[in-house]
Design an enzyme around this catalytic site. Structure first.
Site, PDB file in Angstrom:
ATOM      1  N   HIS A   1       0.847  -1.206   0.000  1.00 53.50           N
ATOM      2  CA  HIS A   1       0.000   0.000   0.000  1.00 53.50           C
ATOM      3  C   HIS A   1       0.884   1.259   0.000  1.00 53.50           C
ATOM      4  O   HIS A   1       0.600   2.237  -0.703  1.00 53.50           O
ATOM      5  CB  HIS A   1      -0.866   0.051   1.264  1.00 53.50           C
TER       6      HIS A   1
ATOM      7  N   GLY B   1      -3.071  -1.424  -7.453  1.00 52.68           N
ATOM      8  CA  GLY B   1      -1.981  -2.393  -7.571  1.00 52.68           C
ATOM      9  C   GLY B   1      -2.281  -3.470  -8.608  1.00 52.68           C
ATOM     10  O   GLY B   1      -3.415  -3.930  -8.738  1.00 52.68           O
TER      11      GLY B   1
ATOM     12  N   ASP C   1      -3.814  -7.058  -7.756  1.00 53.37           N
ATOM     13  CA  ASP C   1      -5.230  -7.361  -8.025  1.00 53.37           C
ATOM     14  C   ASP C   1      -5.497  -7.008  -9.484  1.00 53.37           C
ATOM     15  O   ASP C   1      -6.161  -6.017  -9.785  1.00 53.37           O
ATOM     16  CB  ASP C   1      -6.112  -6.548  -7.062  1.00 53.37           C
TER      17      ASP C   1
HETATM   18  P1  AMP Z   1      -6.547  -3.566  -0.433  1.00 55.63           P
HETATM   19  O1  AMP Z   1      -6.337  -2.840   0.852  1.00 55.63           O
HETATM   20  O2  AMP Z   1      -6.115  -4.998  -0.379  1.00 55.63           O
HETATM   21  O3  AMP Z   1      -7.932  -3.374  -0.995  1.00 55.63           O
HETATM   22  O4  AMP Z   1      -5.567  -2.904  -1.488  1.00 55.63           O
HETATM   23  C1  AMP Z   1      -5.609  -1.523  -1.778  1.00 55.63           C
HETATM   24  C2  AMP Z   1      -4.777  -1.259  -2.993  1.00 55.63           C
HETATM   25  O5  AMP Z   1      -3.436  -1.677  -2.741  1.00 55.63           O
HETATM   26  C3  AMP Z   1      -5.248  -2.041  -4.230  1.00 55.63           C
HETATM   27  O6  AMP Z   1      -5.107  -1.214  -5.374  1.00 55.63           O
HETATM   28  C4  AMP Z   1      -4.301  -3.207  -4.274  1.00 55.63           C
HETATM   29  O7  AMP Z   1      -4.122  -3.738  -5.575  1.00 55.63           O
HETATM   30  C5  AMP Z   1      -3.023  -2.554  -3.770  1.00 55.63           C
HETATM   31  N1  AMP Z   1      -2.103  -3.560  -3.249  1.00 55.63           N
HETATM   32  C6  AMP Z   1      -2.380  -4.509  -2.317  1.00 55.63           C
HETATM   33  N2  AMP Z   1      -1.308  -5.294  -2.120  1.00 55.63           N
HETATM   34  C7  AMP Z   1      -0.344  -4.832  -2.962  1.00 55.63           C
HETATM   35  C8  AMP Z   1       1.002  -5.224  -3.238  1.00 55.63           C
HETATM   36  N3  AMP Z   1       1.575  -6.256  -2.632  1.00 55.63           N
HETATM   37  N4  AMP Z   1       1.703  -4.518  -4.152  1.00 55.63           N
HETATM   38  C9  AMP Z   1       1.125  -3.469  -4.799  1.00 55.63           C
HETATM   39  N5  AMP Z   1      -0.131  -3.044  -4.577  1.00 55.63           N
HETATM   40  C10 AMP Z   1      -0.861  -3.721  -3.681  1.00 55.63           C
END
Ligand code: AMP
Length: 281
Positions: A37, A147, A150
């Site tokens: 994040h 990211g 996903d």
């Molecule tokens: P989330 O909190 O899991 O909904 O993720 C929020 C954002 O962070 C989304 O755009 C995800 O794709 C991105 N994200 C989560 N994990 C990663 C990672 N390991 N590397 C890059 N982006 C990430």
């Protein structure tokens, strides 16, 4: 860092910033923040005058009640990480603020909704699209950061922005990994010690699959991946698919020159993890 919990408050604040000519970058998250994040926050800081992060565990995108209940919440350390990384504004609404009424909008993303994640988590992307559209309409950022971890979600967001002509630039960001290759994810916190120790197998298999893709057929590659995961009883492979990086439609033959993306979803114990790797020639 300014923290807002209501829509009118953050809208008012952003209106003033926009009047002064500041550009706005937006990073939506569900909290339990990690370096993945933060890599998005840093990119947003480089590309904009002001950065807004949202933390909202979106109930309507969960297709499994237990997953929603057990989703990690780490508010204090999230606030600290955001402050340390120069996030200007945090939007931290509760469920009532985002959904004052029952939400029953249905979006149509064509095949994107029904394949890969969509097939195993029906309704998931509809829930993601609803909340992201609301956020984009509240914040009206110049750029929004998502990211590639996903990957299909990113494709759905790009379709959403295109279909509704939402004036925002979507910035795809590379997957941030632990030193042992495991893609960072809030769900990793829920792995047992043993599960965490074998979790890097997912990325290792993807890396080997990428090498093998040059010499064997897509079907042979799938069979090999299935056999690799059967070596550990802790893993249950949900899918491994090769897809066109733009349309996400299945790639049947790995002809030279056919770029593709290998996408995987796997259960490690009760925890569902996803990852992917680009196989570009
Ligand atoms: P989330 O909190 O899991 O909904 O993720 C929020 C954002 O962070 C989304 O755009 C995800 O794709 C991105 N994200 C989560 N994990 C990663 C990672 N390991 N590397 C890059 N982006 C990430």
């Amino acid at each position: 860092m300014k923290i807002f919990k209501t829509i009118p408050e953050i809208k008012n604040h952003l209106k003033e910033l926009k009047k002064e000519g500041f550009s706005i970058g937006f990073v939506p998250t569900m909290g339990a923040l990690h370096k993945g994040h933060i890599s998005l926050i840093r990119k947003a800081c480089l590309g904009n005058d002001k950065v807004v992060c949202s933390i909202f565990v979106n109930p309507i995108q969960f297709t499994n009640k237990d997953d929603l209940l057990k989703y990690p919440r780490k508010v204090d350390s999230d606030f600290q990480m955001l402050r340390e990384n120069n996030c200007d504004i945090l939007f931290f609404p509760d469920t009532k603020e985002m959904y004052p009424e029952v939400e029953d909008t249905i979006y149509d993303f064509g095949h994107l909704d029904n394949i890969l994640e969509g097939k195993f988590r029906p309704g998931h992307f509809n829930g993601v699209a609803i909340v992201v559209k609301k956020f984009l309409e509240i914040i009206e950022p110049d750029k929004a950061y998502f990211g590639k971890k996903d990957y299909q979600q990113l494709a759905v967001i790009q379709a959403l922005v295109k279909n509704f002509n939402i004036p925002v630039e979507i910035i795809p960001c590379p997957t941030f990994r632990e030193d042992d290759g495991l893609a960072m994810s809030s769900r990793n916190l829920r792995l047992s010690e043993n599960e965490r120790s074998i979790a890097p197998h997912i990325h290792k298999v993807l890396l080997q699959a990428k090498t093998k893709a040059a010499t064997i057929t897509a079907e042979e590659l799938k069979t090999w991946v299935i056999s690799e995961f059967s070596k550990y009883h802790e893993f249950k492979l949900e899918y491994f698919e090769l897809a066109d990086p733009d349309t996400l439609l299945p790639v049947k033959s790995l002809k030279k020159g056919q770029n593709c993306i290998a996408l995987i979803a796997v259960y490690l114990g009760n925890i569902r993890l996803i990852d992917n790797i680009e196989i570009f020639y």
